[in-house]
Design an enzyme around this catalytic site. Sequence first.
Site, PDB file in Angstrom:
ATOM      1  N   TYR A  22       0.832  -1.199   0.000  1.00 61.26           N
ATOM      2  CA  TYR A  22       0.000   0.000   0.000  1.00 61.26           C
ATOM      3  C   TYR A  22       0.867   1.250   0.000  1.00 61.26           C
ATOM      4  O   TYR A  22       2.086   1.174   0.178  1.00 61.26           O
ATOM      5  CB  TYR A  22      -0.968  -0.010   1.192  1.00 61.26           C
ATOM      6  CG  TYR A  22      -0.351   0.280   2.542  1.00 61.26           C
ATOM      7  CD1 TYR A  22       0.466  -0.651   3.172  1.00 61.26           C
ATOM      8  CD2 TYR A  22      -0.582   1.497   3.184  1.00 61.26           C
ATOM      9  CE1 TYR A  22       1.034  -0.378   4.415  1.00 61.26           C
ATOM     10  CE2 TYR A  22      -0.022   1.770   4.429  1.00 61.26           C
ATOM     11  CZ  TYR A  22       0.783   0.827   5.038  1.00 61.26           C
ATOM     12  OH  TYR A  22       1.347   1.100   6.253  1.00 61.26           O
ATOM     13  N   LYS A 136       6.380  -1.762   2.130  1.00 60.35           N
ATOM     14  CA  LYS A 136       5.152  -1.184   2.694  1.00 60.35           C
ATOM     15  C   LYS A 136       4.030  -2.213   2.484  1.00 60.35           C
ATOM     16  O   LYS A 136       3.197  -2.092   1.577  1.00 60.35           O
ATOM     17  CB  LYS A 136       4.854   0.177   2.059  1.00 60.35           C
ATOM     18  CG  LYS A 136       3.976   1.046   2.959  1.00 60.35           C
ATOM     19  CD  LYS A 136       4.091   2.501   2.596  1.00 60.35           C
ATOM     20  CE  LYS A 136       3.046   3.372   3.292  1.00 60.35           C
ATOM     21  NZ  LYS A 136       3.112   3.432   4.733  1.00 60.35           N
ATOM     22  N   GLU A 168      12.430   2.497  14.250  1.00 60.62           N
ATOM     23  CA  GLU A 168      11.481   3.546  13.838  1.00 60.62           C
ATOM     24  C   GLU A 168      10.302   3.526  14.799  1.00 60.62           C
ATOM     25  O   GLU A 168      10.375   2.915  15.853  1.00 60.62           O
ATOM     26  CB  GLU A 168      11.050   3.327  12.390  1.00 60.62           C
ATOM     27  CG  GLU A 168      10.374   1.983  12.146  1.00 60.62           C
ATOM     28  CD  GLU A 168       9.947   1.762  10.701  1.00 60.62           C
ATOM     29  OE1 GLU A 168       9.802   2.741   9.955  1.00 60.62           O
ATOM     30  OE2 GLU A 168       9.730   0.594  10.338  1.00 60.62           O
ATOM     31  N   LEU A 192      10.950   1.399   7.360  1.00 65.35           N
ATOM     32  CA  LEU A 192      10.298   1.838   6.126  1.00 65.35           C
ATOM     33  C   LEU A 192      11.002   3.118   5.655  1.00 65.35           C
ATOM     34  O   LEU A 192      11.210   4.034   6.463  1.00 65.35           O
ATOM     35  CB  LEU A 192       8.817   2.144   6.377  1.00 65.35           C
ATOM     36  CG  LEU A 192       8.094   2.481   5.079  1.00 65.35           C
ATOM     37  CD1 LEU A 192       7.700   1.199   4.359  1.00 65.35           C
ATOM     38  CD2 LEU A 192       6.865   3.320   5.327  1.00 65.35           C
TER      39      LEU A 192
HETATM   40  N1  PMP Z   1       7.478   3.804   9.293  1.00 63.21           N
HETATM   41  C1  PMP Z   1       6.319   3.132   9.351  1.00 63.21           C
HETATM   42  C2  PMP Z   1       6.299   1.789   9.999  1.00 63.21           C
HETATM   43  C3  PMP Z   1       5.135   3.691   8.803  1.00 63.21           C
HETATM   44  O1  PMP Z   1       3.975   3.012   8.857  1.00 63.21           O
HETATM   45  C4  PMP Z   1       5.198   4.984   8.222  1.00 63.21           C
HETATM   46  C5  PMP Z   1       3.985   5.603   7.582  1.00 63.21           C
HETATM   47  N2  PMP Z   1       2.849   5.633   8.357  1.00 63.21           N
HETATM   48  C6  PMP Z   1       6.422   5.661   8.212  1.00 63.21           C
HETATM   49  C7  PMP Z   1       7.542   5.032   8.737  1.00 63.21           C
HETATM   50  C8  PMP Z   1       6.532   7.040   7.619  1.00 63.21           C
HETATM   51  O2  PMP Z   1       6.519   7.012   6.226  1.00 63.21           O
HETATM   52  P1  PMP Z   1       5.997   8.275   5.364  1.00 63.21           P
HETATM   53  O3  PMP Z   1       6.799   9.427   5.793  1.00 63.21           O
HETATM   54  O4  PMP Z   1       6.259   7.874   3.962  1.00 63.21           O
HETATM   55  O5  PMP Z   1       4.539   8.426   5.680  1.00 63.21           O
END
Ligand code: PMP
Length: 280
Positions: A22, A136, A168, A192
Amino acid sequence: MPLEEAQVPVLDRGFILGDGVYEVIPVYSRKPFRLREHLKRLQKSLDSICLINPHSDVQWAGLFAQLVAQNQGEDQYIYLHITRGPAKRDHAFPKQIHPTVFLMSTPLETTPPEILKTGVAAVTAQDNRWLRCDIKATSLLPNVLLRQMAVDCGAVETVLLRDGILTEGAASNIFVVKNGVVLAPPKNHLILPGITYDVVLELAANHSIPCEVRAVSESEVRTAQELWMTSSGKEVLAITTLDNQPVGDGKPGKLFWRMHELYQNYKATAMRRSEAQPIQ
Ligand code: PMP
């Protein structure tokens, strides 16, 4: 179609196996933010699970434009979900694949100023997810359980530690400020690759904010002057308590406010640029 009328077959591999990927793409002033980067990450996720991208970037951009036009609000977020589609239940890929594509757009609620001013609470937990956190993937059960831990403690996010090293958040990337330097965990299979993460690092580099991308230890997290969480929905948000202890002086720090300002300015200019340079 109205959201409540959208359906998927019960044998869809997304439903049965969580076999899909996603994206979440913020839309400001009806223009998708960092569209190229989101589509690039989508392609990487699809490649990682051996699923052919059902659309070209131009087609995706066209679909998003239609979706955004038909939904309310200048600021929205697009949720995009692709699964390996319906098939007889079996873990292995089916021979014939008919991917399911689902798109929705919802009004984007930015963080209220009073929360921005106080910052948010977070808790820590062991990162017990799999070793491909760079994909993702829609199979989010570990993230669901980890973020619920935060909610059960009255906090907003769970900061994850693996073998004494920061990875994270359950649904965000985490930055640490130590001795005036912004520290970010490196992009690898354990996190991610956040689109907002990249924006923050670019802004820091372009505005002479000292920054280091390297492994960050648990003790550095616990003695940080500032902690930030970043995601497309939350943008950059200060974490001001960690496991009920104040982070620094317990208020969003100087570097946070600087980054917040840079981020807001960047958003405004990015929107002007995207008008001039549509995807083609
Ligand atoms: N890490 C995880 C596990 C996430 O689910 C997300 C997004 N919700 C992020 C990092 C941040 O990614 P982005 O800045 O692309 O939203």
